[in-house]
Design an enzyme around this catalytic site. Structure first.
Site, PDB file in Angstrom:
ATOM      1  N   LYS A  15       0.825  -1.212   0.000  1.00 14.55           N
ATOM      2  CA  LYS A  15       0.000   0.000   0.000  1.00 14.55           C
ATOM      3  C   LYS A  15       0.864   1.270   0.000  1.00 14.55           C
ATOM      4  O   LYS A  15       0.445   2.310  -0.486  1.00 14.55           O
ATOM      5  CB  LYS A  15      -0.934   0.022   1.217  1.00 14.55           C
ATOM      6  CG  LYS A  15      -1.858  -1.184   1.359  1.00 14.55           C
ATOM      7  CD  LYS A  15      -2.795  -1.333   0.187  1.00 14.55           C
ATOM      8  CE  LYS A  15      -3.950  -2.299   0.449  1.00 14.55           C
ATOM      9  NZ  LYS A  15      -3.548  -3.715   0.545  1.00 14.55           N
TER      10      LYS A  15
HETATM   11  C1  LIG Z   1      -4.216  -4.846   0.136  1.00 14.28           C
HETATM   12  C2  LIG Z   1      -3.392  -6.061   0.085  1.00 14.28           C
HETATM   13  C3  LIG Z   1      -3.619  -7.063  -0.871  1.00 14.28           C
HETATM   14  C4  LIG Z   1      -4.772  -7.000  -1.840  1.00 14.28           C
HETATM   15  O1  LIG Z   1      -4.595  -5.984  -2.811  1.00 14.28           O
HETATM   16  P1  LIG Z   1      -5.848  -5.449  -3.649  1.00 14.28           P
HETATM   17  O2  LIG Z   1      -5.315  -4.306  -4.429  1.00 14.28           O
HETATM   18  O3  LIG Z   1      -6.868  -5.024  -2.641  1.00 14.28           O
HETATM   19  O4  LIG Z   1      -6.327  -6.562  -4.492  1.00 14.28           O
HETATM   20  C5  LIG Z   1      -2.773  -8.158  -0.884  1.00 14.28           C
HETATM   21  N1  LIG Z   1      -1.758  -8.273  -0.002  1.00 14.28           N
HETATM   22  C6  LIG Z   1      -1.503  -7.328   0.928  1.00 14.28           C
HETATM   23  C7  LIG Z   1      -0.388  -7.529   1.896  1.00 14.28           C
HETATM   24  C8  LIG Z   1      -2.303  -6.189   1.003  1.00 14.28           C
HETATM   25  O5  LIG Z   1      -2.052  -5.258   1.927  1.00 14.28           O
END
Ligand SMILES: *Cc1c(COP(=O)(O)O)cnc(C)c1O
Length: 495
Positions: free
Chosen positions: A112
């Site tokens: 993120k």
């Molecule tokens: C948010 C997240 C995901 C999923 O990603 P999306 O964009 O919501 O599909 C997968 N792994 C981790 C560690 C995340 O923080």
């Protein structure tokens, strides 16, 4: 050329990139999409010697056309700096016969950060461009990682406030502590009595609540979103897929033009959609492989053409993917129905009222670029264990879901195309599940006692983000019922 954005539920009205970033979600509840998906104006070969920042600029300038070069470069250089623990920002690591694109080297050690370190800069630049005088209130639902990354990004950013909602029993201990210790006069975090979908629906409802918008405007506030429904989050994510391809090229792992597959551990469908945009930009990607955990609503969708969220919500060891309503799928639905906003709206209404919808055969045929798989809890743990045994590399539970699905896809299809796995979190963030997978005896240990042990087995030094929470003070203890989110927001803002 100025690239405009339109809502997936109304193709007639267009806004600029900066307006789309400011709003987050369109007034009609739809998601903003570019009127046409742009192409890169440089070749992979020209890109291969570029830094992450230069690559990000080459990508983002094609999408955010109302930003000047100076503005965009300022945003990029303010985001991708020493907050990351490596100069290359997103290292590509060869593990066995796959390549892991490590997206967890930012401040909160999950992918993120790749987008949320730049979103506050894009947002404040957009506010200036559009003469926004209101304070921008970022409302965010999180399954664990977005919340901390967004709070870290927006903490003490002038002209903004941020309120984060997370499912009380649905995040890891490290994730929860990371959020509850966040400093900053403008940040609030609330644990809701419900799951991530409740949090996300509650936030969406507030965005669509015109009356609430008026009340807020009277007090000098307006909402925006840091969730991956915001185009300002999606576009920065496109950059690392371009970067991964060009680094494979630079390292001589592939020939120019050779296609690769990309495997993405998926929840809200943001990360994999960014990969799809990268493919449309011109990156030679063959298959986009969508990896789910036991909440395999997307896997079923790709198999059958029916999206059905009417099922048990399972709490897994990959909590950031514990999601039954994948918001960003709406952007793909819009594309495969021929950018028909009426049809998209109809399907999304159906999802809202009945919890499911079925796409037409014609639409399903347009999903040929995608493959899907899922990993059970046992398979995820095995994947961590076996990879560690074979290579010494320790991956987190989300990445392990993708690694398992990658192997499964290869075995089933016989497709030997080289695979890039989006590695979305540091194993430190999910230390308990990771260490239990490596050695079952760790299942009874205290989560925090396992941190130094992980350092021992992985040889990867403990990240600053972990050191930070070990002695930080808990600053937030708000909780609320899932149907009281609006009152909670009003209380926090004094509206
Ligand atoms: C948010 C997240 C995901 C999923 O990603 P999306 O964009 O919501 O599909 C997968 N792994 C981790 C560690 C995340 O923080």
């Amino acid at each position: 050329m100025n690239l405009l954005y339109k809502s997936t539920r109304n193709s007639d009205k267009t806004v600029t990139a900066s307006q789309a970033i400011l709003k987050g979600l369109a007034d009609d509840g739809g998601l903003f999409v570019p009127v046409s998906v742009p192409k890169l104006d440089v070749t992979m070969d020209e890109l291969k010697d570029m830094s992450y920042q230069e690559t990000a600029y080459a990508v983002m300038k094609q999408f955010f056309t109302d930003f000047t070069e100076e503005e965009l470069k300022h945003c990029i250089n303010s985001a991708y700096d020493s907050k990351f623990d490596t100069e290359v920002i997103a290292p590509l690591v060869k593990v066995g016969d796959t390549y892991h694109l490590e997206l967890f080297h930012g401040a909160t050690i999950a992918f993120k950060d790749m987008a949320l370190s730049i979103l506050p800069h894009l947002m404040t630049t957009s506010a200036k461009k559009n003469q926004v005088k209101n304070e921008i209130v970022i409302l965010t639902a999180t399954s664990g990682d977005t919340g901390k990354a967004a709070m870290a990004g927006f903490a003490d950013v002038e002209g903004t406030r941020i309120i984060v909602f997370y499912p009380k029993n649905g995040v890891s201990k490290v994730q929860e502590l990371q959020m509850r210790t966040q400093k900053g006069a403008n940040v609030d975090v609330v644990a809701i009595h419900g799951n991530f979908d409740n949090a996300q629906s509650g936030v969406k409802q507030m965005f669509e609540d015109q009356e609430l918008a008026k009340e807020l405007a009277d007090k000098g506030y307006q909402f925006s979103s840091a969730n991956s429904i915001n185009i300002g989050r999606l576009v920065p994510q496109v950059a690392y897929y371009v970067y991964a391809y060009t680094k494979l090229l630079a390292n001589g792992e592939i020939k120019d033009g050779e296609k690769i597959n990309v495997v993405v551990p998926t929840g809200n469908f943001g990360n994999i959609l960014a990969a799809y945009y990268a493919k449309n930009l011109g990156v030679p990607i063959a298959k986009l492989i969508c990896a789910s955990n036991d909440n395999k609503v997307l896997y079923d969708f790709f198999q059958t053409g029916t999206y059905d969220k009417n099922r048990e919500f399972v709490l897994t060891t990959s909590p950031s993917m514990d999601i039954l309503i994948s918001s960003n799928l709406e952007r793909l639905i819009y594309l495969i129905c021929g950018e028909d906003s009426e049809k998209t709206k109809e399907l999304m209404e159906e999802l809202k009222t009945t919890g499911k919808y079925t796409i037409t055969l014609e639409m399903k045929e347009k999903l040929a670029d995608f493959a899907a798989g899922y990993s059970t809890e046992e398979e995820t743990a095995e994947s961590i264990h076996d990879t560690y045994q074979k290579t010494g590399y320790v991956m987190d539970t989300h990445t392990a879901v993708a690694a398992h699905v990658c192997g499964q896809y290869r075995a089933k299809s016989g497709d030997q195309t080289k695979c890039v796995i989006a590695s979305t979190a540091s194993p430190y963030k999910f230390v308990k599940s990771v260490m239990s997978a490596i050695d079952a005896e760790n299942a009874n240990a205290d989560e925090f006692d396992l941190l130094p042990k992980l350092q021992e087995v992985s040889g990867v030094p403990m990240p600053q983000a972990i050191k930070d929470i070990l002695d930080a003070k808990v600053l937030h203890d708000l909780e609320c019922d899932a149907d009281k989110m609006k009152d909670t927001v009003k209380g926090i803002l004094g509206v």
